[in-house]
Design an enzyme around this catalytic site. Structure first.
Site, PDB file in Angstrom:
ATOM      1  CG  PHE A   1      -0.395   9.242   6.998  1.00 12.23           C
ATOM      2  CD1 PHE A   1      -0.334   7.880   7.220  1.00 12.23           C
ATOM      3  CD2 PHE A   1       0.559  10.046   7.624  1.00 12.23           C
ATOM      4  CE1 PHE A   1       0.652   7.318   8.032  1.00 12.23           C
ATOM      5  CE2 PHE A   1       1.543   9.502   8.438  1.00 12.23           C
ATOM      6  CZ  PHE A   1       1.590   8.137   8.629  1.00 12.23           C
TER       7      PHE A   1
ATOM      8  CG  ASN B   1       3.074   4.420   1.810  1.00 14.62           C
ATOM      9  OD1 ASN B   1       3.868   4.056   0.950  1.00 14.62           O
ATOM     10  ND2 ASN B   1       2.343   3.568   2.520  1.00 14.62           N
ATOM     11  CB  THR B   2       4.224  10.515   4.986  1.00  7.80           C
ATOM     12  OG1 THR B   2       2.838  10.177   5.030  1.00  7.80           O
ATOM     13  CG2 THR B   2       4.384  12.012   5.204  1.00  7.80           C
TER      14      THR B   2
ATOM     15  CE  LYS C   1       2.348   0.104  12.879  1.00  7.04           C
ATOM     16  NZ  LYS C   1       0.955  -0.041  12.450  1.00  7.04           N
TER      17      LYS C   1
ATOM     18  CB  SER D   1       3.705   5.555   7.247  1.00  5.63           C
ATOM     19  OG  SER D   1       3.323   5.561   5.882  1.00  5.63           O
TER      20      SER D   1
ATOM     21  CG  ASN E   1       4.092   1.053   9.611  1.00  3.35           C
ATOM     22  OD1 ASN E   1       3.434   0.645   8.659  1.00  3.35           O
ATOM     23  ND2 ASN E   1       3.836   2.195  10.220  1.00  3.35           N
TER      24      ASN E   1
ATOM     25  CG  ASN F   1      -0.396   0.667   2.418  1.00  2.00           C
ATOM     26  OD1 ASN F   1      -0.447   1.888   2.548  1.00  2.00           O
ATOM     27  ND2 ASN F   1       0.194  -0.124   3.318  1.00  2.00           N
TER      28      ASN F   1
HETATM   29  C1  LIG Z   1      -3.685  -0.697   3.552  1.00  2.00           C
HETATM   30  C2  LIG Z   1      -2.847  -0.488   4.780  1.00  2.00           C
HETATM   31  C3  LIG Z   1      -2.878   0.742   5.407  1.00  2.00           C
HETATM   32  C4  LIG Z   1      -2.117   0.947   6.559  1.00  2.00           C
HETATM   33  N1  LIG Z   1      -2.164   2.157   7.183  1.00  2.00           N
HETATM   34  C5  LIG Z   1      -1.474   2.355   8.330  1.00  2.00           C
HETATM   35  C6  LIG Z   1      -1.567   3.586   9.025  1.00  2.00           C
HETATM   36  O1  LIG Z   1      -2.294   4.503   8.631  1.00  2.00           O
HETATM   37  N2  LIG Z   1      -0.844   3.722  10.158  1.00  2.00           N
HETATM   38  C7  LIG Z   1      -0.043   2.730  10.655  1.00  2.00           C
HETATM   39  O2  LIG Z   1       0.580   2.905  11.704  1.00  2.00           O
HETATM   40  N3  LIG Z   1       0.049   1.546  10.014  1.00  2.00           N
HETATM   41  C8  LIG Z   1      -0.643   1.336   8.881  1.00  2.00           C
HETATM   42  N4  LIG Z   1      -0.552   0.133   8.242  1.00  2.00           N
HETATM   43  C9  LIG Z   1       0.357  -0.900   8.776  1.00  2.00           C
HETATM   44  C10 LIG Z   1      -0.366  -1.931   9.641  1.00  2.00           C
HETATM   45  O3  LIG Z   1      -0.949  -1.333  10.768  1.00  2.00           O
HETATM   46  C11 LIG Z   1       0.616  -3.037  10.090  1.00  2.00           C
HETATM   47  O4  LIG Z   1       1.603  -2.458  10.916  1.00  2.00           O
HETATM   48  C12 LIG Z   1       1.308  -3.731   8.922  1.00  2.00           C
HETATM   49  O5  LIG Z   1       0.433  -3.897   7.844  1.00  2.00           O
HETATM   50  C13 LIG Z   1       1.868  -5.102   9.310  1.00  2.00           C
HETATM   51  O6  LIG Z   1       0.827  -5.952   9.751  1.00  2.00           O
HETATM   52  P1  LIG Z   1       0.105  -7.059   8.823  1.00  2.00           P
HETATM   53  O7  LIG Z   1       1.193  -7.846   8.164  1.00  2.00           O
HETATM   54  O8  LIG Z   1      -0.771  -7.840   9.745  1.00  2.00           O
HETATM   55  O9  LIG Z   1      -0.677  -6.278   7.808  1.00  2.00           O
HETATM   56  C14 LIG Z   1      -1.310  -0.094   7.077  1.00  2.00           C
HETATM   57  C15 LIG Z   1      -1.295  -1.332   6.430  1.00  2.00           C
HETATM   58  C16 LIG Z   1      -2.047  -1.547   5.302  1.00  2.00           C
HETATM   59  C17 LIG Z   1      -2.019  -2.897   4.627  1.00  2.00           C
END
Ligand SMILES: Cc1cc2nc3c(=O)[nH]c(=O)nc-3n(C[C@H](O)[C@H](O)[C@H](O)COP(=O)(O)O)c2cc1C
Length: 335
Positions: free
Chosen positions: A111, A174-175, A210, A172, A239, A107
């Site tokens: 934000f 992405n910023t 985080k 993140s 993350n 992704n």
């Molecule tokens: C579509 C998407 C959006 C996410 N947005 C955020 C976010 O806004 N803030 C954040 O701290 N982590 C965000 N994450 C990260 C997740 O909270 C998590 O840390 C990461 O995906 C690893 O866990 P997983 O393998 O179970 O997905 C996002 C993940 C995905 C897939």
């Protein structure tokens, strides 16, 4: 749903689920199906009581639009956000991609959110009785890094009365430039400032940090020092990753997708490694919430064995559905 564009499928699934909950007996039927309860699952951490250790990770409900529905599915806690002071659109679509062969997601949402004021209004309307709510805070894209501290302060103050704990998100991918805030200087400044605001409150709330899975060992050593120095309550690891190592999808497809954070199974091992490193190197000095690639009871236990006190799911939940939460809790209760 998996045939649709990944982001559209996300909203469609949650809307369908919302509709099901509104049907006669919908809520009690769904609760009966998915909400596994056992006193053995209760965890007390940071002065909070979690009915079970399985949480919904940040990013799923960035704007506080879905936590009412999600709270029926048996989560012990739900982390809302990442929210920024001002609303922002995020990156152009498409920005969410499924890697089916790898059981992962990429992704680059960036934000996208309605801003902290809109979130506060939603949170004022509903507080689930038995589910802990976290507020994950970040900075707007247009805010330069040397002013980032103000964005975190604004979100912290505005959300303070409406969430149970805070997460400072500097990880993140992405910023642009956000992850530079993980460096010792800026990170210590942000966390110290938030802690001083927090300590001035009659009843301070837990603040967690985080982190990215892409930090080196020496950066992780810095994180341990920073937690000790600023006295924040814990760390969420991890993350998404910018690494593309070991994927089954073709290089062409990887290039076609482009930038973004990779989550799900491909980040599982690295995230466990980070948890284990932090836990061992710090002698268990602070609680860790483990997240990254949890797709079943075994993966959940792996994170807990590595030193996590609680866990969160996102990609696994997308792939497996709500049964995942129940199966993990059931296995933990019967372990
Ligand atoms: C579509 C998407 C959006 C996410 N947005 C955020 C976010 O806004 N803030 C954040 O701290 N982590 C965000 N994450 C990260 C997740 O909270 C998590 O840390 C990461 O995906 C690893 O866990 P997983 O393998 O179970 O997905 C996002 C993940 C995905 C897939």
């Amino acid at each position: 749903m998996f045939r649709l564009d990944a982001e559209k499928a996300h909203y469609k699934t949650v809307s369908l689920f919302r509709f099901a909950l509104k049907m006669p007996f919908g809520k009690s039927i769904i609760k009966g199906l998915y909400d596994y309860q056992s006193p053995k699952l209760e965890r007390k951490l940071f002065g909070l009581t979690f009915k079970n250790p399985v949480g919904l990770a940040a990013g799923f409900d960035k704007d506080g639009k879905y936590y009412r529905e999600m709270s029926v599915l048996g989560f012990g806690f739900i982390e809302i956000g990442t929210v920024t002071p001002k609303p922002q659109d995020g990156n152009p679509k498409p920005r969410l991609f499924r890697l089916k062969e790898d059981e992962g997601l990429i992704n680059r949402m960036g934000f996208n959110n309605d801003g902290v004021d809109a979130l506060v209004e939603r949170l004022k309307k509903f507080k689930p009785k038995d589910v802990i709510i976290g507020g994950n805070i970040g900075k707007n894209k247009v805010t330069p890094n040397d002013e980032a501290i103000n964005d975190y302060m604004i979100c912290f103050e505005k959300l303070f009365d409406h969430v149970d704990y805070f997460v400072v998100n500097v990880s993140s991918p992405n910023t642009p430039g956000l992850r530079d805030l993980q460096d010792k200087g800026p990170l210590t400044a942000i966390l110290s400032k938030l802690m001083s605001l927090n300590n001035a409150k009659p009843k301070p709330k837990p603040i967690l940090l985080k982190i990215a899975p892409d930090l080196t060992d020496s950066q992780l050593d810095d994180i341990i020092d920073i937690v000790e120095e600023t006295k924040i309550d814990g760390v969420i690891a991890t993350n998404t990753t910018i690494s593309r190592e070991g994927l089954k999808i073709t290089d062409e497809r990887i290039t076609e997708i482009g930038n973004g954070g990779l989550s799900g199974k491909p980040v599982k091992a690295r995230s466990t490694e980070v948890i284990s490193y932090l836990h061992q190197k710090s002698n268990g000095a602070f609680p860790i919430i483990g997240v990254g690639g949890i797709d079943g009871a075994e993966a959940a236990k792996e994170k807990l064995d590595a030193g996590a006190s609680l866990i969160q799911v996102y990609s696994g939940f997308v792939y497996q559905g709500p049964e995942l939460v129940k199966s993990i809790n059931k296995a933990l209760a019967n372990a």
